[in-house]
Design an enzyme around this catalytic site. Sequence first.
Site, short mmCIF file in Angstrom:
data_model
loop_
_atom_site.label_atom_id
_atom_site.label_comp_id
_atom_site.label_asym_id
_atom_site.label_seq_id
_atom_site.Cartn_x
_atom_site.Cartn_y
_atom_site.Cartn_z
N MET A 56 0.92 -1.12 0.08
CA MET A 56 -0.02 -0.03 -0.01
C MET A 56 0.82 1.35 0.03
O MET A 56 0.71 2.28 -0.72
CB MET A 56 -0.90 0.07 1.29
N VAL A 59 1.69 1.66 -3.49
CA VAL A 59 0.53 2.12 -4.44
C VAL A 59 0.08 3.55 -4.17
O VAL A 59 -0.07 4.25 -5.21
CB VAL A 59 -0.58 1.27 -4.18
N ASP A 60 0.22 4.07 -3.05
CA ASP A 60 -0.41 5.45 -2.72
C ASP A 60 0.69 6.52 -2.81
O ASP A 60 0.30 7.70 -2.52
CB ASP A 60 -1.03 5.37 -1.68
N ALA A 61 1.95 6.16 -3.18
CA ALA A 61 3.01 7.32 -2.85
C ALA A 61 2.89 8.25 -3.85
O ALA A 61 2.79 9.51 -3.65
CB ALA A 61 4.31 6.59 -3.00
N GLN B 90 -5.97 3.26 5.88
CA GLN B 90 -5.55 3.95 4.82
C GLN B 90 -6.37 5.21 4.40
O GLN B 90 -5.74 6.32 3.99
CB GLN B 90 -5.77 2.87 3.42
#
Lengths: 78, 141
Positions: A56, A59-61, B90
């Site tokens: 994750m 992915v979210d960088a 998240q």
Amino acid sequence: MELASAILYIAGALMLGLGAVGAAIGVGILGGKFLEGAARQPELIPMLRTQFFIVMGLVDAVPMIGVGLGMYVLFAVA
Amino acid sequence: MLKNSRKTRGHTQVVRQKTLKILFVQLVVICCIALLLSFKSWAIGYSALLGGLIYLLPYSYLANRILTKRRITDAENTPNRALAELYIGQIWKMVITAMLFALVFVLVKPLSPFSLFGTYIAIQALGWWLQMRADKRFIKL
């Protein structure tokens, strides 16, 4: 001047929106694979959770960098 | 099955320790970058510090939330429940990051954007590199 300001707002919105689309696709695929793995071997859920956490971060960088740049355009430049 | 479950929980603790080390190294690097850049200009120095902290604080929150040692009953250990917890963590991470960016851009002036984003991206890249370096089997791809 107003046109330039409007274009800046559109640019910021595009950065935020396209970043959100990319993150949503990546996180959705990741979550689907997590569910597949967890359904096959439920005893591996703690290990899958940690792997999910690590991937994750990858992915979210880039989407979060886009969010930051979009915020900068919206709050500081426009 | 119970033996496998204990083994995977041990894996979580190992990852937690590695993640804590990575976070500590990142914090040290942020402080060093901010200190070095503050010799050039005070605004560039604190912009670098803020950029690093914007990355580090939400990531620490998520790591603490996901990798915390806690008792989970078998009823709670379902795939759907685990995924929901991961998604909630998240989402909070993203919300905190966006709020920190907004707060910095609204409240902090003068600000050096190149320093802020440069440090933010550099610390992210450092995190990936440290994860790869910590253990080649850390990410089992």
